[in-house]
Design a protein around this motif. Structure first.
Motif, mmCIF file in Angstrom:
data_model
loop_
_atom_site.group_PDB
_atom_site.id
_atom_site.type_symbol
_atom_site.label_atom_id
_atom_site.label_comp_id
_atom_site.label_asym_id
_atom_site.label_seq_id
_atom_site.Cartn_x
_atom_site.Cartn_y
_atom_site.Cartn_z
ATOM 1 N N MET A 1 97.955 18.408 -35.015
ATOM 2 C CA MET A 1 98.663 17.281 -35.616
ATOM 3 C C MET A 1 97.846 16.666 -36.751
ATOM 4 O O MET A 1 98.209 15.632 -37.292
ATOM 5 C CB MET A 1 98.966 16.227 -34.553
ATOM 6 C CG MET A 1 100.017 16.668 -33.559
ATOM 7 S SD MET A 1 100.163 15.530 -32.152
ATOM 8 C CE MET A 1 100.697 14.036 -32.979
ATOM 9 N N VAL B 1 103.407 21.595 -36.859
ATOM 10 C CA VAL B 1 102.435 21.168 -35.850
ATOM 11 C C VAL B 1 102.073 22.337 -34.950
ATOM 12 O O VAL B 1 100.899 22.584 -34.645
ATOM 13 C CB VAL B 1 102.995 20.000 -35.005
ATOM 14 C CG1 VAL B 1 102.109 19.722 -33.798
ATOM 15 C CG2 VAL B 1 103.138 18.742 -35.858
ATOM 16 N N TYR B 2 103.092 23.112 -34.545
ATOM 17 C CA TYR B 2 102.865 24.199 -33.600
ATOM 18 C C TYR B 2 102.423 25.486 -34.294
ATOM 19 O O TYR B 2 101.673 26.274 -33.709
ATOM 20 C CB TYR B 2 104.128 24.418 -32.757
ATOM 21 C CG TYR B 2 104.461 23.160 -31.995
ATOM 22 C CD1 TYR B 2 103.774 22.816 -30.839
ATOM 23 C CD2 TYR B 2 105.411 22.266 -32.487
ATOM 24 C CE1 TYR B 2 104.030 21.630 -30.171
ATOM 25 C CE2 TYR B 2 105.680 21.076 -31.827
ATOM 26 C CZ TYR B 2 104.981 20.766 -30.677
ATOM 27 O OH TYR B 2 105.229 19.590 -30.032
ATOM 28 N N SER C 1 105.939 19.149 -41.035
ATOM 29 C CA SER C 1 107.119 19.156 -40.177
ATOM 30 C C SER C 1 106.697 19.297 -38.721
ATOM 31 O O SER C 1 105.569 19.691 -38.408
ATOM 32 C CB SER C 1 108.036 20.321 -40.563
ATOM 33 O OG SER C 1 107.446 21.554 -40.165
ATOM 34 N N ASP C 2 107.622 19.010 -37.827
ATOM 35 C CA ASP C 2 107.342 19.201 -36.409
ATOM 36 C C ASP C 2 107.005 20.660 -36.115
ATOM 37 O O ASP C 2 106.104 20.951 -35.321
ATOM 38 C CB ASP C 2 108.536 18.755 -35.567
ATOM 39 C CG ASP C 2 108.729 17.241 -35.572
ATOM 40 O OD1 ASP C 2 107.798 16.526 -35.996
ATOM 41 O OD2 ASP C 2 109.803 16.777 -35.145
ATOM 42 N N TRP C 3 107.719 21.590 -36.743
ATOM 43 C CA TRP C 3 107.433 23.007 -36.507
ATOM 44 C C TRP C 3 106.025 23.375 -36.980
ATOM 45 O O TRP C 3 105.344 24.181 -36.355
ATOM 46 C CB TRP C 3 108.462 23.882 -37.228
ATOM 47 C CG TRP C 3 109.798 23.955 -36.537
ATOM 48 C CD1 TRP C 3 110.420 22.955 -35.842
ATOM 49 C CD2 TRP C 3 110.661 25.088 -36.473
ATOM 50 N NE1 TRP C 3 111.629 23.382 -35.360
ATOM 51 C CE2 TRP C 3 111.807 24.694 -35.723
ATOM 52 C CE3 TRP C 3 110.600 26.377 -36.976
ATOM 53 C CZ2 TRP C 3 112.872 25.561 -35.472
ATOM 54 C CZ3 TRP C 3 111.651 27.249 -36.731
ATOM 55 C CH2 TRP C 3 112.766 26.838 -35.985
ATOM 56 N N LYS D 1 112.477 8.778 -41.488
ATOM 57 C CA LYS D 1 112.082 9.517 -40.286
ATOM 58 C C LYS D 1 112.139 8.632 -39.052
ATOM 59 O O LYS D 1 112.615 9.046 -37.985
ATOM 60 C CB LYS D 1 110.662 10.077 -40.452
ATOM 61 C CG LYS D 1 110.589 11.367 -41.250
ATOM 62 C CD LYS D 1 109.172 11.931 -41.215
ATOM 63 C CE LYS D 1 109.090 13.271 -41.917
ATOM 64 N NZ LYS D 1 107.714 13.841 -41.863
ATOM 65 N N LEU E 1 100.399 12.130 -37.071
ATOM 66 C CA LEU E 1 101.529 12.406 -37.956
ATOM 67 C C LEU E 1 101.896 11.188 -38.797
ATOM 68 O O LEU E 1 101.750 10.051 -38.354
ATOM 69 C CB LEU E 1 102.732 12.847 -37.133
ATOM 70 C CG LEU E 1 102.548 14.120 -36.299
ATOM 71 C CD1 LEU E 1 103.813 14.425 -35.507
ATOM 72 C CD2 LEU E 1 102.161 15.302 -37.179
ATOM 73 N N ARG F 1 108.057 13.462 -27.650
ATOM 74 C CA ARG F 1 108.753 12.346 -28.292
ATOM 75 C C ARG F 1 109.971 11.891 -27.492
ATOM 76 O O ARG F 1 110.241 10.697 -27.379
ATOM 77 C CB ARG F 1 109.161 12.756 -29.712
ATOM 78 C CG ARG F 1 109.292 11.614 -30.682
ATOM 79 C CD ARG F 1 109.575 12.137 -32.063
ATOM 80 N NE ARG F 1 108.382 12.594 -32.748
ATOM 81 C CZ ARG F 1 108.375 13.506 -33.718
ATOM 82 N NH1 ARG F 1 109.505 14.075 -34.097
ATOM 83 N NH2 ARG F 1 107.242 13.850 -34.295
ATOM 84 N N PRO G 1 105.312 16.094 -31.059
ATOM 85 C CA PRO G 1 106.778 16.119 -31.129
ATOM 86 C C PRO G 1 107.454 16.476 -29.805
ATOM 87 O O PRO G 1 108.518 15.929 -29.503
ATOM 88 C CB PRO G 1 107.055 17.187 -32.198
ATOM 89 C CG PRO G 1 105.872 17.105 -33.096
ATOM 90 C CD PRO G 1 104.707 16.834 -32.191
ATOM 91 N N HIS G 2 106.864 17.351 -29.005
ATOM 92 C CA HIS G 2 107.520 17.753 -27.757
ATOM 93 C C HIS G 2 107.492 16.648 -26.699
ATOM 94 O O HIS G 2 108.205 16.725 -25.702
ATOM 95 C CB HIS G 2 106.895 19.039 -27.193
ATOM 96 C CG HIS G 2 105.480 18.908 -26.732
ATOM 97 N ND1 HIS G 2 104.412 18.997 -27.595
ATOM 98 C CD2 HIS G 2 104.943 18.689 -25.503
ATOM 99 C CE1 HIS G 2 103.283 18.859 -26.927
ATOM 100 N NE2 HIS G 2 103.577 18.666 -25.645
#
Length: 234
Positions: free
Chosen positions: A186, A180-181, A176-178, A196, A190, A142, A139-140
């Motif tokens: 991942m 992932v971290y 969710s993206d959050w 989306k 994803l 993207r 996500p970061h």
């Protein structure tokens, strides 16, 4: 390793580090055994790409493929009049792609590079195509991916991709993206939905988003409903 954040790039590198599982996946090893029963190892183009060509949604011009692997889609585009730059970071995958292109007597400019290290002249491509790369983009990264596609495309150009369906049979983590971290993973890639993809690529006009058609290799095309196929216009 320096652990001070002085720039946006430092921030991206830090987040890359926390997702080492993804960044350290060995694509050369993945492509080294060509006899593995991987559906997309077959030398057939994506069925949605063929449909876009046949119904006139895309026409021959200059194309950039992101994450081309063994080159099946790049070769199809070159056979159909495109001038193709095809990028992948795997030397093994690109060697296989070059052999295929030579066998089929088509010219493709294969480039071994991380897609985020590409130097692209703004507005130089009619088509950007991605088959299976986007769902491995964390996500970061993207925003950098979207910027790359925007810079590459001419006004009115087409952007098309296939990616994991959320919770699909081949993969497609429903997180969710959050998350992932939180989990530092991942989970192999994803998953996405129609909504989306429209949200992520809201700067583009969505032409069509659907599941790929399930096809066997006898059709000369690759298709599985475990992947979404999306076509956008700049």
């Amino acid at each position: 390793m320096k652990e001070t954040i002085n720039s946006y790039e430092d921030l991206l590198r830090m987040l890359d580090y926390f997702l080492k599982e993804e960044s350290e996946f060995n694509w050369d090893h993945f492509y080294s055994d060509r006899e593995r029963k991987i559906p997309f190892f077959e030398n057939h183009p994506d069925e949605n790409l063929v449909e876009y060509m046949e119904n006139g949604r895309i026409t021959a011009g200059k194309a950039l493929e992101l994450g081309c692997g063994p080159g099946r889609n790049a070769i199809y585009l070159a056979r159909n009049g495109f001038n193709v730059d095809a990028v992948d970071q795997s030397a093994e995958g690109l060697e296989w792609a070059k052999e295929r292109a030579k066998e089929q007597e088509v010219k493709v400019n294969f480039v071994q590079r991380n897609i985020f290290d590409l130097k692209i002249e703004e507005g130089s491509y009619d088509l950007v195509y991605d088959s299976g790369c986007f769902h491995h983009i964390p996500p970061h990264r993207r925003m950098s991916y979207i910027d790359l596609v925007q810079r590459a495309l001419k006004p009115g150009g087409s952007f098309a991709l296939t990616c994991f369906v959320q919770g699909g049979e081949l993969g497609g983590a429903d997180i969710s993206d959050w998350e992932v971290y939180r989990g530092k993973s991942m989970r192999g890639g994803l998953g996405f939905t129609d909504g989306k993809l429209k949200g992520i690529f809201q700067e583009f006009t969505a032409v069509e988003i659907r599941k790929m058609k399930d096809l066997n290799s006898d059709t000369g095309k690759f298709g599985t409903s475990a992947l979404l196929a999306a076509l956008f216009k700049k």
